[in-house]
Write a protein that holds these residues in place. Sequence first.
Motif: not given
Length: 135
Positions: A91-112
């Motif tokens: 999920c983190a990798m997919a969100y990171g790849l999505l964030a490279e192509m589309v503007e999405v809200p950032s997620i704090n890594l403290a929630f990992m």
Amino acid sequence: MTSELARKKKKFHIHFLMHITMFLAVLALSVAVNESNDLSAINKGYLAITPVIPIIFLLRLIITYYRTLDEYIQSVMGESLLWAVSIVGCCAMAYGLLAEMVEVPSINLAFMLPALGIVFGIAQFIQLRGDTHEE
């Protein structure tokens, strides 16, 4: 032997709650100190990571408790941890790849870590529930 296991489990739960309480206290204290003082960037950095210290001791407590469990429960917990790391990691990798192509809200890594804990608990519940139906 059963009373010995119950005693160890109760002791583990008490220590677990103590570590969580220490984490919350250190977190609240670090936020209060940060908001009430004008600190340098280095001091703010040290202050920001201080709540991690009780979590490190909590993880050590969990590992110590894990080693006292029987092989079956260790197997269930090990597989649940693999599922949790895999799901949260993908999920983190997919969100990171999505964030490279589309503007999405950032997620704090403290929630990992909490996300890993939640998925671990769900995976463990599913595994243990499935085992009771097989008998």
